[in-house]
Structures are given as structure tokens and as C-alpha cells.
Design an enzyme around this catalytic site. Structure first.
Site, mmCIF file in Angstrom:
data_model
loop_
_atom_site.group_PDB
_atom_site.id
_atom_site.type_symbol
_atom_site.label_atom_id
_atom_site.label_comp_id
_atom_site.label_asym_id
_atom_site.label_seq_id
_atom_site.Cartn_x
_atom_site.Cartn_y
_atom_site.Cartn_z
ATOM 1 N N ASP A 1 53.087 67.794 77.252
ATOM 2 C CA ASP A 1 53.827 69.058 77.232
ATOM 3 C C ASP A 1 52.815 70.143 76.887
ATOM 4 O OD1 ASP A 1 55.715 71.060 76.912
ATOM 5 O OD2 ASP A 1 56.725 70.130 75.199
ATOM 6 N N GLU B 1 50.710 76.147 74.085
ATOM 7 C CA GLU B 1 51.136 74.805 73.671
ATOM 8 C C GLU B 1 50.171 73.720 74.133
ATOM 9 O OE1 GLU B 1 54.882 73.528 75.385
ATOM 10 O OE2 GLU B 1 55.177 72.032 73.814
ATOM 11 N N HIS C 1 62.291 66.073 72.762
ATOM 12 C CA HIS C 1 62.416 66.665 71.423
ATOM 13 C C HIS C 1 62.956 65.602 70.470
ATOM 14 C CE1 HIS C 1 62.363 70.360 73.925
ATOM 15 N NE2 HIS C 1 61.591 70.776 72.949
ATOM 16 N N HIS D 1 57.361 70.028 68.277
ATOM 17 C CA HIS D 1 58.275 68.887 68.154
ATOM 18 C C HIS D 1 57.547 67.576 68.378
ATOM 19 C CE1 HIS D 1 58.196 68.945 72.631
ATOM 20 N NE2 HIS D 1 58.067 70.235 72.434
ATOM 21 N N GLU E 1 53.496 74.329 69.484
ATOM 22 C CA GLU E 1 53.771 75.422 70.417
ATOM 23 C C GLU E 1 54.239 76.689 69.734
ATOM 24 O OE1 GLU E 1 57.065 75.085 73.184
ATOM 25 O OE2 GLU E 1 57.603 73.152 72.352
ATOM 26 N N ASP F 1 55.314 76.896 81.291
ATOM 27 C CA ASP F 1 55.428 75.709 80.448
ATOM 28 C C ASP F 1 55.577 74.485 81.349
ATOM 29 O OD1 ASP F 1 55.934 73.831 78.452
ATOM 30 O OD2 ASP F 1 57.215 75.198 77.295
#
Ligand code: MN
Ligand code: MN
Length: 296
Positions: free
Chosen positions: A94, A280, A164, A156, A188, A83
Site C-alpha cells: 500500500d 505512504e 485495515h 494501519h 500514511e 494511492d
């Protein structure tokens, strides 16, 4: 969001995309996890951005929030989640992928299921779409492989220096009627052959600032000042503090945490110790467009 902000979000996304290509070439079974994160984090800097959080490398039943400590001796194996976060002046990309490092058909199918869940979520997401409908799409895709989405992990919203923020994007049909607004979102999904829930595990060594406050000790104050200036409220890890301040920094980190200024994330472990795959992307939503910033 103005055009300058959108530009930074896109730039961060493009760098994240390139870093993922690089990371997929680099990671090999048996490699030290420490070497993997150092290479990936160095690549982010080389391409002109900063890590938005420590590279997370989570194996098998650990779903997320795992990064090597400064003297870690663990090696890459099993079903590995990678990640990666990239930021430019707090504008974040992200993105995550999973690798099967033991030639297991089950791992490969879990990875396919997570990728299918991501694709289904990205297809559904858009301005004005109900959150429950996005979750339903993700859930159906993962269930079609005979696996479960992890229900208490979600995508998120992302805001500047805030990983977040605001809305969560569910990975199952939570019946939410809330309609998606303009913004940047991470989709994700996690697919598992376990029960579909995670619990808190060991402390991760990943922290983020929860309030700007003071600490008594002079050196701890110096470390805290560095954290505020360097990371703002984005996540960072003890490994980074060790790199900057040595072992004294780790003691200071503990003092700062005890003063209630930092939150330390726990590792997240599948409750039945099922294996977990993750996928993600970040997606920018406006009334007019939908741009998957980490996969243009
Ligand atoms: Mn992520
Ligand atoms: Mn995320």
C-alpha cells in the site's frame, strides 16, 4: 510470518514501487482520471500482481476514498493524491504520493510536509516502539512546515486479504502506550492547511465485503459470488463491476449493498475544505529488521 509470506509481501512491494515510477510519468494535468486509473491498474496486472484496491485519485480537499466511476468525466488537476495497492495472493503493498498539477507553492509545501511526516514516521517505527511516539514524530515533522496532520486518518496494520487490520498508526501524539508488534504496517500521514480533520463526504463507489451472506436475486447472487472469489474482503469498486457485468451489475451491486453484505466507503473531505497532501509506504517489522517494502 513464514519466509514464503515475507517473499510475497516483498514481491508485492517491488511491483508497487515500479508502478509508482510509472504512475508519476503518466499523470498529467487535464487527463481524464478514468484514463489514469486504467493505465495504473493495467500496469499492476502487467507486472504480475492485482490491485489490492481501486487506485484512489483524490483532489484538493478530498483526502481519500475517491476513484472514478465507469463513465467519469473528471480530469486531473490541483493537488492530486495517488494511492496505489498491489497484492499477490492477498499479500498487500500500500503506497501513495501526491502531485501538484497547478504549479502552486502551497501545494508543493504541503507535499513536502506529508513526505517529511512519512520519513519521520518510518524513522521512528520499529518493534516495541510506542504508537504515540510514532505519531508524535509524524506530527512534529508536519507542524514544522506550519501545517497540520489529519488526526482522524491513520496508518494501519495489514494482514492477508485484510487492508485495515488490527493496529492503527497515528499521525499525531495520541499518547498511546501500545507497543508495536511484528507485522506489516502502512505509514500514511496527511498534511493539510485546513483544520486537521476529515468528515464523510459523498459515496465513493468503493466497497468491501463485510459478511458472507446470501441475496435473493439470482443475478445478484452471481455478482456476489464473483466479488467473494475475486476480491475476498479487499476493497473493489463499481467501475470494476461495470466492466465485468455491465449496467445490470450496478443494479445488482445496489441490491447486495442493501442486503447489508457490503460496506460502501464515503469520500473523506477536510472539514474546512483545506487542501490535503498524502504520502505512504508499507513497512515490514520484525524483531530483527525493518523493511520498507514499497521503497527498497
Ligand atoms: Mn494507501
Ligand atoms: Mn493505507
Amino acid at each position: 510470518m513464514n519466509s514464503e509470506e515475507v517473499e510475497k509481501i516483498k514481491q508485492a512491494g517491488e511491483i508497487a514501487r515500479q508502478v509508482v515510477v510509472y504512475a508519476k510519468e503518466v499523470v498529467k494535468s487535464g487527463m481524464l482520471l478514468l484514463e489514469v486509473v486504467n493505465k495504473i491498474e493495467d500496469k499492476i496486472v502487467e507486472l504480475g500482481a492485482k490491485p489490492a484496491f481501486p487506485v484512489n485519485l483524490s483532489v484538493n480537499e478530498i483526502a481519500a476514498h475517491c476513484t472514478p466511476s465507469f463513465n467519469d468525466s473528471e480530469v486531473a488537476f490541483g493537488l492530486l493524491k495517488v494511492d496505489i495497492g498491489v497484492h499477490i495472493k492477498g499479500y498487500v503493498a500500500d503506497t501513495a504520493f501526491s502531485l501538484d498539477l497547478e504549479d502552486s507553492d502551497e501545494n508543493k509545501r504541503l507535499i513536502e510536509a506529508a513526505e517529511a511526516g512519512l520519513k519521520a514516521g518510518l524513522e521512528k517505527i520499529g518493534y516495541g516502539v510506542k504508537l504515540g511516539e510514532i505519531g508524535k514524530n509524524v506530527q512534529e515533522a508536519i507542524s514544522s512546515y506550519g501545517f497540520s496532520p489529519i488526526q482522524n486518518l491513520s496508518g494501519h496494520e495489514i494482514k492477508q486479504y485484510d487492508l485495515h487490520a488490527g493496529l492503527n498508526i497515528p499521525n499525531y501524539d495520541n499518547k498511546s502506550d501500545i507497543e508495536l508488534d511484528e507485522g506489516l504496517y502502512a505509514v500514511e500521514p496527511f498534511a493539510t492547511n485546513g483544520s486537521g480533520k476529515v468528515r464523510d463526504g459523498k459515496p465513493s463507489g468503493i466497497y468491501h465485503l463485510i459478511k458472507e451472506s446470501n441475496v435473493r436475486d439470482n443475478f445478484a447472487r452471481e455478482v456476489l459470488k464473483f466479488i467473494v472469489e475475486e476480491y475476498d474482503s479487499l476493497p473493489f469498486c463499481s467501475r470494476w463491476i461495470y466492466k465485468k457485468f455491465g449496467s445490470r451489475g450496478l443494479l445488482a451491486l445496489r441490491q447486495i449493498e442493501q442486503a447489508g453484505v457490503l460496506h460502501q466507503y464515503p469520500q473523506l473531505v477536510e472539514v474546512n475544505r483545506g487542501k490535503v497532501a498524502q504520502a505512504e509506504h508499507s513497512v515490514l517489522i520484525t524483531k530483527e529488521v525493518k523493511i520498507v517494502t514499497t521503497n527498497v
